[in-house]
Design an enzyme around this catalytic site. Sequence first.
Site, PDB file in Angstrom:
ATOM      1  N   ARG A  21       6.635  -8.103   1.937  1.00 36.83           N
ATOM      2  CA  ARG A  21       7.526  -7.637   3.010  1.00 36.83           C
ATOM      3  C   ARG A  21       8.188  -8.820   3.696  1.00 36.83           C
ATOM      4  O   ARG A  21       9.383  -8.798   4.002  1.00 36.83           O
ATOM      5  CB  ARG A  21       6.755  -6.801   4.037  1.00 36.83           C
ATOM      6  N   LYS A  36       0.837  -1.211   0.000  1.00 37.19           N
ATOM      7  CA  LYS A  36       0.000   0.000   0.000  1.00 37.19           C
ATOM      8  C   LYS A  36       0.875   1.267   0.000  1.00 37.19           C
ATOM      9  O   LYS A  36       0.664   2.169  -0.797  1.00 37.19           O
ATOM     10  CB  LYS A  36      -0.946   0.002   1.216  1.00 37.19           C
ATOM     11  N   THR A  37       1.873   1.290   0.894  1.00 35.15           N
ATOM     12  CA  THR A  37       2.762   2.456   0.950  1.00 35.15           C
ATOM     13  C   THR A  37       3.539   2.584  -0.353  1.00 35.15           C
ATOM     14  O   THR A  37       3.697   3.680  -0.896  1.00 35.15           O
ATOM     15  CB  THR A  37       3.757   2.289   2.132  1.00 35.15           C
ATOM     16  N   ASP A  50      -1.291   6.690   6.317  1.00 32.18           N
ATOM     17  CA  ASP A  50      -1.313   5.260   6.617  1.00 32.18           C
ATOM     18  C   ASP A  50      -2.227   5.052   7.823  1.00 32.18           C
ATOM     19  O   ASP A  50      -2.425   5.976   8.615  1.00 32.18           O
ATOM     20  CB  ASP A  50       0.125   4.816   6.954  1.00 32.18           C
ATOM     21  N   THR A  86      -5.619  -1.342   7.017  1.00 33.47           N
ATOM     22  CA  THR A  86      -5.688  -2.799   7.075  1.00 33.47           C
ATOM     23  C   THR A  86      -7.127  -3.228   7.357  1.00 33.47           C
ATOM     24  O   THR A  86      -7.459  -4.390   7.260  1.00 33.47           O
ATOM     25  CB  THR A  86      -4.796  -3.331   8.219  1.00 33.47           C
TER      26      THR A  86
HETATM   27  P1  ADP Z   1       2.127  -1.855   3.229  1.00 31.70           P
HETATM   28  O1  ADP Z   1       2.143  -0.354   3.110  1.00 31.70           O
HETATM   29  O2  ADP Z   1       0.936  -2.483   2.556  1.00 31.70           O
HETATM   30  O3  ADP Z   1       2.307  -2.361   4.630  1.00 31.70           O
HETATM   31  P2  ADP Z   1       4.668  -1.687   1.799  1.00 31.70           P
HETATM   32  O4  ADP Z   1       4.327  -0.893   0.592  1.00 31.70           O
HETATM   33  O5  ADP Z   1       5.396  -0.983   2.893  1.00 31.70           O
HETATM   34  O6  ADP Z   1       3.368  -2.420   2.387  1.00 31.70           O
HETATM   35  O7  ADP Z   1       5.490  -2.967   1.293  1.00 31.70           O
HETATM   36  C1  ADP Z   1       6.482  -3.577   2.072  1.00 31.70           C
HETATM   37  C2  ADP Z   1       7.690  -3.953   1.231  1.00 31.70           C
HETATM   38  O8  ADP Z   1       7.328  -5.035   0.377  1.00 31.70           O
HETATM   39  C3  ADP Z   1       8.142  -2.834   0.285  1.00 31.70           C
HETATM   40  O9  ADP Z   1       9.151  -2.057   0.860  1.00 31.70           O
HETATM   41  C4  ADP Z   1       8.687  -3.586  -0.888  1.00 31.70           C
HETATM   42  O10 ADP Z   1      10.021  -3.925  -0.665  1.00 31.70           O
HETATM   43  C5  ADP Z   1       7.883  -4.863  -0.916  1.00 31.70           C
HETATM   44  N1  ADP Z   1       6.760  -4.861  -1.883  1.00 31.70           N
HETATM   45  C6  ADP Z   1       5.456  -4.690  -1.594  1.00 31.70           C
HETATM   46  N2  ADP Z   1       4.692  -4.833  -2.688  1.00 31.70           N
HETATM   47  C7  ADP Z   1       5.538  -5.092  -3.711  1.00 31.70           C
HETATM   48  C8  ADP Z   1       5.335  -5.365  -5.105  1.00 31.70           C
HETATM   49  N3  ADP Z   1       4.112  -5.425  -5.636  1.00 31.70           N
HETATM   50  N4  ADP Z   1       6.416  -5.562  -5.883  1.00 31.70           N
HETATM   51  C9  ADP Z   1       7.655  -5.541  -5.331  1.00 31.70           C
HETATM   52  N5  ADP Z   1       7.905  -5.328  -4.016  1.00 31.70           N
HETATM   53  C10 ADP Z   1       6.860  -5.113  -3.205  1.00 31.70           C
END
Ligand code: ADP
Length: 349
Positions: free
Chosen positions: A227, A74-75, A119, A168
Site C-alpha cells: 500500500r 489481506k483485503t 476486516d 492486524t
Molecule cells: P490490507 O487489507 O492488508 O490492509 P490491502 O489488501 O487493502 O491490505 O492492500 C492495499 C493495497 O496494496 C491494495 O489495494 C493493492 O493495491 C496493494 N497490494 C497489496 N498486496 C498486494 C500484492 N500481493 N500484489 C500486488 N498489490 C498488492
Amino acid sequence: MNEEREKLLISPEIKREESEEDAVLNISLRPLRLSEFVGQQDVLNSLKISLSAASQRKEPLEHVLLSGPPGLGKTSLAHIIAHEMSSKITATSGPAIERAGDLIGILTNLEKGDILFIDEIHRLSKVVEEFLYPAMENFQIDFVIDKGPYAKTIKFNLKPFTLVGATTRSGLLTAPLRGRFGIFHHLDFYSPEDLSTIIKHSAKKLDIKIDDDASLEIARRSRGTPRIANRLLRRIRDYAQVKLAKKIDLGTAAAALDNLRIDKAGLDEIDRKVLKVILETYAGGPVGVESLAATLNEEADTLIDTVEPFLLKAGFLKRTSRGRLATELAYNHFGIKYNKEKQEQLFEK
Ligand code: ADP
C-alpha cells in the site's frame, strides 16, 4: 513545534491511512486474481490447494483468518478468494457491526458459497461475536424470543458461506473465535524485489514509465508494504510530472522520496519520531509502549499496529520483557554514540 502540529505529524490516520482519493485509486491497483498477487508464495501455494480442493468437492471453502500489518494484502486476498470461487463477497468490519441485529441482517442475506469478509475482526463486540459462533460452526443462528422463564431459542438455518476474517492483531482474537477458523495465514512484510514488481505493475496501470533501478529504490523505501509502495509511486508520478520528466528514473525517484522525507532506510517521519523519543527521552529504552504512546500523544494501539512491526522487522527496535529497546542500528542511523556494554546488559534482561 506546537502540540497541534506535532499531533498532525504523528497521527497515522492522516499519514498512513488511505485518503478517499487513495482508496479509490487503490481499488484500481488491487490485484483481482491469484496470478496478479505478487509475493507471499507460501500463503498462495497453500491457498491454491484449499481453493482447488473445495471446488472439486463443490463445497464452500473453510473459514479463513488472515493476519498481518496493515496494507499487506489481506483485503485483496479476500476479494481474490471470492473471484477464484466465482462467488459474491460482502465486506464489512468489526467496528461497523454494532449490534447482533446488524450481523443477522448480513448473514441471512448470504447465498450458498458467498464470502463474508470482516476486516478488523478482533474489534467485534462480545455480543456480536457470540452470535457468530453457531453461524460459523453449523450455519445456524439462534434467535432468542421472549424473556425470563418464557424465553425460547429458535434456530434459523443459513446457507453455507465462507467467513474471511482479517486482523492486524491475531493475538487479540478470543480462543473460541480463533478455534472456528479452519485456515490461517499470516502475511509478512514484502521483499524489495517483490515490491519492485508490484510498483512496475502499478506504473503500467497508471501509464507511467519507470526504470528498474528506480522501482527498486522506491521498493526499498516502502516499509515492506505494497500500500505504501503504491502511494509513493503516485506521489512520485506527481513530482515527475511537475518536473516535466518523461519517465521515473533513479534520480527522479530519489529526489522525490527525499522531498517526501522518506530517508535512505525507508523510515518516514513517524518512524523517526518514535525512534528519537526512545533514544533521546528514554536514553535508548527500555520503555513500555504505554509510556511511549503518552509521550508521543498517541494511542498505544496505533503504535503497536502501524509503527512498531516494521521497526522490529527492520532491526531498529527490540522487544524485551521490560519494554522497547533501540538497537545499535537505530543509534547509528541517528549518529548517536552506542554504548555497547551498557546496552548489551539491557538486552540480556
Ligand atoms: P490490507 O487489507 O492488508 O490492509 P490491502 O489488501 O487493502 O491490505 O492492500 C492495499 C493495497 O496494496 C491494495 O489495494 C493493492 O493495491 C496493494 N497490494 C497489496 N498486496 C498486494 C500484492 N500481493 N500484489 C500486488 N498489490 C498488492
